[in-house]
Design a protein around this motif. Structure first.
Motif, PDB file in Angstrom:
ATOM      1  N   GLN A   9       0.823  -1.213   0.000  1.00  0.00           N
ATOM      2  CA  GLN A   9       0.000   0.000   0.000  1.00  0.00           C
ATOM      3  C   GLN A   9       0.856   1.263   0.000  1.00  0.00           C
ATOM      4  O   GLN A   9       0.654   2.146  -0.816  1.00  0.00           O
ATOM      5  N   CYS A  10       1.818   1.324   0.946  1.00  0.00           N
ATOM      6  CA  CYS A  10       2.608   2.560   1.076  1.00  0.00           C
ATOM      7  C   CYS A  10       4.087   2.326   0.812  1.00  0.00           C
ATOM      8  O   CYS A  10       4.871   3.247   0.897  1.00  0.00           O
ATOM      9  N   ASN A  22       2.879   1.682   9.377  1.00  0.00           N
ATOM     10  CA  ASN A  22       2.568   2.996   8.797  1.00  0.00           C
ATOM     11  C   ASN A  22       1.081   3.129   8.453  1.00  0.00           C
ATOM     12  O   ASN A  22       0.401   4.038   8.895  1.00  0.00           O
ATOM     13  N   CYS A  23       0.574   2.164   7.660  1.00  0.00           N
ATOM     14  CA  CYS A  23      -0.820   2.269   7.204  1.00  0.00           C
ATOM     15  C   CYS A  23      -1.675   1.098   7.706  1.00  0.00           C
ATOM     16  O   CYS A  23      -2.842   0.998   7.362  1.00  0.00           O
ATOM     17  N   SER A  25      -1.771  -1.930   6.905  1.00  0.00           N
ATOM     18  CA  SER A  25      -2.147  -2.926   5.913  1.00  0.00           C
ATOM     19  C   SER A  25      -1.445  -4.240   6.222  1.00  0.00           C
ATOM     20  O   SER A  25      -0.327  -4.252   6.730  1.00  0.00           O
TER      21      SER A  25
END
Ligand SMILES: [Zn+2]
Length: 65
Positions: A9-10, A22-23, A25
């Motif tokens: 994702q990031c 971080n995200c 996911s």
């Protein structure tokens, strides 16, 4: 042996984690190429290009499944 993975994702690179800090996911892949250390995303053109908003270590290229 440490399994290094990148978040799809990031692009954040994580060590031995089940989810991206971080995200949050869980879509992580071991198949990535290149690494990029971003210390100041505001001042980095490549960070902007890759849509990176937080400092950290990121994969440059993710291998698509
Ligand atoms: Zn992530």
């Amino acid at each position: 042996m440490i399994h290094v993975k990148a978040c799809t994702q990031c692009r954040l690179i994580v060590n031995e984690a089940a989810e991206c800090p971080n995200c949050h996911s869980t879509a992580l892949t071991e198949k990535f190429m290149g690494q990029l250390i971003v210390s100041d995303p505001e001042k980095s053109d490549i960070a902007k290009k890759l849509d990176i908003k937080a400092p950290g270590r990121y994969a440059i290229k993710l291998q698509q499944r």
